[in-house]
Motif scaffolding. Structure first.
Motif, PDB file in Angstrom:
ATOM      1  N   UNK A   5      31.609  45.728  25.493  1.00  0.00           N
ATOM      2  CA  UNK A   5      32.944  45.726  25.915  1.00  0.00           C
ATOM      3  C   UNK A   5      34.076  45.325  24.651  1.00  0.00           C
ATOM      4  N   UNK A   9      36.022  48.399  24.951  1.00  0.00           N
ATOM      5  CA  UNK A   9      37.071  48.729  26.257  1.00  0.00           C
ATOM      6  C   UNK A   9      38.437  47.795  25.799  1.00  0.00           C
ATOM      7  N   UNK A  10      39.531  48.605  26.211  1.00  0.00           N
ATOM      8  CA  UNK A  10      40.887  48.106  26.052  1.00  0.00           C
ATOM      9  C   UNK A  10      41.647  48.286  27.432  1.00  0.00           C
ATOM     10  N   UNK A  78      26.724  42.259  38.408  1.00  0.00           N
ATOM     11  CA  UNK A  78      26.067  43.124  37.224  1.00  0.00           C
ATOM     12  C   UNK A  78      26.392  44.576  37.245  1.00  0.00           C
ATOM     13  N   UNK A  80      29.146  45.982  38.409  1.00  0.00           N
ATOM     14  CA  UNK A  80      30.451  46.726  38.249  1.00  0.00           C
ATOM     15  C   UNK A  80      30.864  46.404  36.660  1.00  0.00           C
ATOM     16  N   UNK A  81      30.228  45.446  35.899  1.00  0.00           N
ATOM     17  CA  UNK A  81      30.360  45.337  34.399  1.00  0.00           C
ATOM     18  C   UNK A  81      29.935  46.876  33.918  1.00  0.00           C
ATOM     19  N   UNK A  84      31.992  49.829  34.708  1.00  0.00           N
ATOM     20  CA  UNK A  84      33.152  49.987  33.856  1.00  0.00           C
ATOM     21  C   UNK A  84      32.888  50.684  32.518  1.00  0.00           C
ATOM     22  N   UNK A 102      41.021  50.784  30.431  1.00  0.00           N
ATOM     23  CA  UNK A 102      40.927  50.447  31.954  1.00  0.00           C
ATOM     24  C   UNK A 102      42.170  49.834  32.631  1.00  0.00           C
ATOM     25  N   UNK A 103      42.177  50.181  33.713  1.00  0.00           N
ATOM     26  CA  UNK A 103      43.179  49.758  34.687  1.00  0.00           C
ATOM     27  C   UNK A 103      42.701  49.492  36.152  1.00  0.00           C
ATOM     28  N   UNK A 107      38.592  49.725  38.075  1.00  0.00           N
ATOM     29  CA  UNK A 107      37.750  48.742  38.572  1.00  0.00           C
ATOM     30  C   UNK A 107      37.506  49.210  40.177  1.00  0.00           C
ATOM     31  N   UNK A 110      34.686  51.230  39.693  1.00  0.00           N
ATOM     32  CA  UNK A 110      33.496  50.455  39.348  1.00  0.00           C
ATOM     33  C   UNK A 110      32.924  49.737  40.672  1.00  0.00           C
ATOM     34  N   UNK A 111      33.730  49.368  41.452  1.00  0.00           N
ATOM     35  CA  UNK A 111      33.362  49.110  42.852  1.00  0.00           C
ATOM     36  C   UNK A 111      32.681  50.196  43.697  1.00  0.00           C
TER      37      UNK A 111
ATOM     38  N   UNK C 229      49.015  42.952  36.672  1.00  0.00           N
ATOM     39  CA  UNK C 229      47.897  43.947  36.346  1.00  0.00           C
ATOM     40  C   UNK C 229      46.756  43.395  35.492  1.00  0.00           C
ATOM     41  N   UNK C 233      42.701  42.032  36.435  1.00  0.00           N
ATOM     42  CA  UNK C 233      41.519  42.618  35.409  1.00  0.00           C
ATOM     43  C   UNK C 233      40.710  41.653  34.797  1.00  0.00           C
ATOM     44  N   UNK C 236      38.697  39.444  37.363  1.00  0.00           N
ATOM     45  CA  UNK C 236      37.675  40.264  37.745  1.00  0.00           C
ATOM     46  C   UNK C 236      36.419  40.064  36.715  1.00  0.00           C
ATOM     47  N   UNK C 244      26.518  36.407  36.482  1.00  0.00           N
ATOM     48  CA  UNK C 244      25.028  36.704  35.951  1.00  0.00           C
ATOM     49  C   UNK C 244      24.685  35.528  35.090  1.00  0.00           C
TER      50      UNK C 244
END
Lengths: 428, 428, 428
Positions: A5, A9-10, A78, A80-81, A84, A102-103, A107, A110-111, C229, C233, C236, C244
């Motif tokens: 991440x 990830x940003x 686990x 959903x991470x 993403x 990501x926005x 998410x 991811x669900x 927003x 995130x 979450x 975990x």
């Protein structure tokens, strides 16, 4: 995970503190135009479906309620991470700086991705160890992301509620694994594979939250405006039709007309699965009812006939009956979606509506509804192939002897994995 | 049902793919102006109230939890399809093409319509067969649609949360049917008409979801903007006041000050019922608290005194006590609404606010608040009349001998209608 | 209460019928700009957390489920009325007419305020009478309002999800009271202080609703647009990391790797607590994961080591383990918030983003991020001081002999305060 991440990830422009400047540049006049406000209520409904819906639906076993809701929680958190990251690499990579932005939509996705793995867990409930579940999730999410990329981006198929991408893939993935992990002597612990009165009531919590929020599931990532609106209404109608046929078939099939709680807990949901693709299309209100009607019949019939057949002759042990709730309705939903797409016309959708609904823009501007129908059908084949082939590979990995799977005696029994629960459980 | 939907039901302009063109024509600049975004979160809350709220509130009986949550599910799913047709014919018929146009507001209204029948089910819980419930729902929805049309359209009464339209009608409909279906020897199965520890905890799930989401119930179809905002706040205040008085009266009325779970499960909700009409008016914050305060007292008192009285002397067996939770608070709410409307003034509402709140537009532009108060009171009479007369007719229909109602011995017992539940239920 | 509301509480301009005129005066073009639509979905999620989340989390005791969910309901309903008044006097007093103007943000804040008292209840669960709880709430809300005023307004600290204001204060308030009310002979009723199988499943309902809706808790009153927003995130992500590490530590710490349900019910939530301050900042996605990772470890470790230590050596009996779930993660969250604020820069936030996120406007226009970090740390000290000193005072008040607290024998037993529950509870 933290390192990955950190590297990749940003926040996207709508969740970043530069949103004010983004607004000025794009002449957005109000904060309410942030995608967050279009999608957050649906996101929370989907979130409830994943954790409470799937979790409590799996508490029905008399001595595996902790495992049902607890391991569901573990897999989902686990998954959903990992989702993403995996989905991000395929869908949200910013070519400018090689980072995942990501926005809210990520998410939700991811669900959705996690939902595929939880469906697979349904076939294996009570028969695998938590470590095996982590492995199943790790590979499942990865396969899902590739499959989704091929279906949604390469083939440019529409599947907002995931009849193909989520349900068909997840169900065949789980069923194939269950087939490979077949336990011929499972009947030894059969006395634990049923439910008790209150565990069935707990499972109804899961059923109802899934049922109620399925309109949000199918509309969560549909187009703003009429797309989300129509997807919610169509799903609501299909689900209500499923309930009626499930009660009818369940009662008609039994001696003295008694209802079976297993049918009510599961087959009532089949209409939502089958509307996963077509919900955002102009399938019409009676089209939705027909789909729900058929699914209720097929799914209840599956519990009555097909699940025992699969177990006896095909050696597939399917604890929750995902073949009836996800596999068959998922395939049906994909077919319905392909037909609805193929028969779309400008007279029904309007010119702009047709372009928006099927996203006939850019390189796809020349595509016709008939072609789209063909691609939708191709998408179904991809989902099936990924589910079966992927499930076979992961199944063989899970058969390796070092994952600590429970013995046949210990299946469907929380005592193996949870502290103290045996002491406090009276003799039932 | 499918045929009727095929002939008559279409998407409205906000859920139709022509929305893009509709936007251009009406100078709507953003998708967020689609009514979906104003109402969908409240819709889902109402949906939870109908299925989880009512469903789990009715699981409190020790051996009728399946019937409580399961038949609630059946009635609701059947009822909302029928309600879309019935309410559609009266409210949403497009004169241009003779078709019903449905959108988010219609599906909220269908949930409301179903609520009326579920209230009636509360009086009959455990004493009727599923077939009788379907008949009750079929007629109940039809009567509801006519009653609602007369109250809201002919009399132009405001009743956003349905104190009259939903609660008063539903409660008297159910009570009248229960009176006609009186079972003098029901005491034979009395040992099943109580609760056990965990069934009471299940019922608290229902209570809490009803309690929490009642602000959405009363605001779901209120006016955009201040109307929805005010309705939510007023309901929130009235409900919180009900809780305090319920705990107080429950404790004061018992020897040694013990609380009764039946009161906590039900009377705490009375404030929401009583704000059904006045929630969107400028009833003031302390007005809301007074209403909630009074309702908590009346409702708890009803469980202590009136329900035993009705059973003994009036021959009305009211399983869930809907007379205390819906009938009395509903009537009170209608009276409060009439008074609040009659005393409305431009100084309190502002000119535009008064016109918007009471919809004094078009042919009703000349109506004054005092007149409106009179029409509100007339609306209450209509709701009462429909409930009692309709209930009497349907009650006699349900007494016909071929509906398969359970014998007195089998009342409050899931074993009659559900498979296998007897085997797994230990001796309690 | 009614009189106080009558004298002091009015609708604000967004919930008043003069909204139409307010729109014209402020050039607001659409009803969707009413703050209601920005915040209502999150409000309902927070509402669910307060009543179902906290309520069901506290049903885990084998014979105190009624008290867990029931008294939680009572405290919350009483507290939110009192909170509207107390917070109103400090935050929403209109200087023009000396009245409190309430809208959606006030009722969210009242729910937050109540959360502080419910956390304190967690330490005292099963050991105090309802009257003591009312006193605890009355003083707790009052202290909260003063503390919140000092932290948010005097020090101008940012704390949208309340790591300091809610969690740190509430936890130390409850722990101090519990310390003063220490019962040396409580072991006499120890056989009731555990859980049974189904009471643990009920508690998982609470856990999951808290877990799922925590993103709404931390974003409910954050800034419109990117603030809400981003807060959702970040929360979450932190929560998923907590799950975990909780599963991992719980399994690693036990013989034969078995999981402990107490850890799963509680420590999985620690990430949400710890993101209460920093969720709306640009903490980055991997920052959120690190916070969640650390909290899962600290919190699980707390249940294993610190709670027994506190009970044995510090004479603090902490029924639900709030020290592990709220106190330590709350303090950690405040520290993380201070560091994140101190290191904020225009390059990360953009000029406008920095001003909006930290509200460097008006008299605070000259404040720098480094100064803000210092004030954030000062806020933590204020929260700790109010919790400990306030708890000590209220603890001594609650030791007065006339509050009807249960004897040691009757602790953790619903029979003292609830009718009939003993009869229907079989021998377990």
């Amino acid at each position: 995970m933290i390192i990955l991440f950190g590297l990749f990830v940003r926040y996207d422009e709508e969740s970043d503190a530069h949103w004010s400047e983004h607004k000025h540049e794009n002449n957005i006049t109000s904060d309410i135009e942030n995608d967050f406000y279009y999608r957050y209520p649906s996101f929370q409904d989907v979130h409830v479906m994943i954790f409470v819906g799937f979790g409590f639906l799996m508490t029905f076993l008399k001595r595996y309620s902790f495992g049902g809701v607890g391991f569901n929680f573990l897999i989902a958190a686990f998954g959903l991470q990992w989702a993403l990251l995996m989905q991000g690499w395929f869908h949200s990579l910013d070519p400018a700086d090689g980072q995942i932005k990501i926005g809210i939509e990520n998410i939700i996705n991811a669900d959705f991705c996690v939902a595929g793995c939880l469906i697979a867990y349904g076939a294996l409930l009570g028969k695998v160890s938590p470590v095996q579940l982590m492995v199943l999730t790790l590979f499942g999410i990865t396969l899902f992301a590739v499959e989704e990329y091929i279906i949604l981006h390469v083939l440019h198929v529409r599947d907002a509620g995931g009849s193909m991408v989520i349900h068909t893939f997840g169900a065949y993935y789980g069923l194939t694994i269950s087939w490979i992990l077949y336990r011929p002597k499972l009947n030894q612990s059969k006395n634990l594979s049923g439910s008790v009165y209150h565990s069935d009531v707990f499972a109804m919590i899961g059923t109802l939250f899934l049922w109620m929020f399925w309109p949000s599931f199918n509309s969560a990532i549909a187009d703003h405006g009429d797309g989300q609106h129509r997807a919610a209404i169509n799903t609501y109608l299909a689900l209500s039709a499923s309930v009626l046929t499930t009660f009818a078939i369940s009662s008609l099939s039994a001696k003295r007309g008694k209802l079976d709680m297993v049918h009510i807990q599961n087959a009532t949901l089949a209409g939502g699965v089958a509307m996963g693709t077509a919900a955002e299309f102009m399938i019409t209100t009676y089209g939705s009812l027909i789909v729900g009607f058929c699914c209720g019949i097929i799914s209840t019939f599956g519990y009555l006939v097909i699940t025992p057949f699969l177990e006896k002759y095909m050696k597939i042990q399917d604890t929750c009956g995902i073949h009836n709730l996800h596999a068959m309705p998922g395939v049906l939903g994909a077919v319905v979606g392909a037909i609805t797409a193929a028969t779309a016309s400008e007279s029904v959708y309007g010119h702009e509506g047709l372009v928006n609904t099927f996203d006939f823009k850019g390189e796809y501007a020349e595509r016709t509804p008939a072609m789209q129908g063909g691609f939708q059908a191709a998408g179904l084949c991809v989902a099936l192939a990924f589910g079966i082939v992927g499930g076979a590979i992961v199944g063989f990995i899970l058969r390796l002897p070092f994952w600590g799977d429970p013995s046949d005696d210990n299946c469907f029994d929380d005592e193996v994995y949870w502290e103290k629960c045996s002491l406090v459980f009276p003799s039932i």
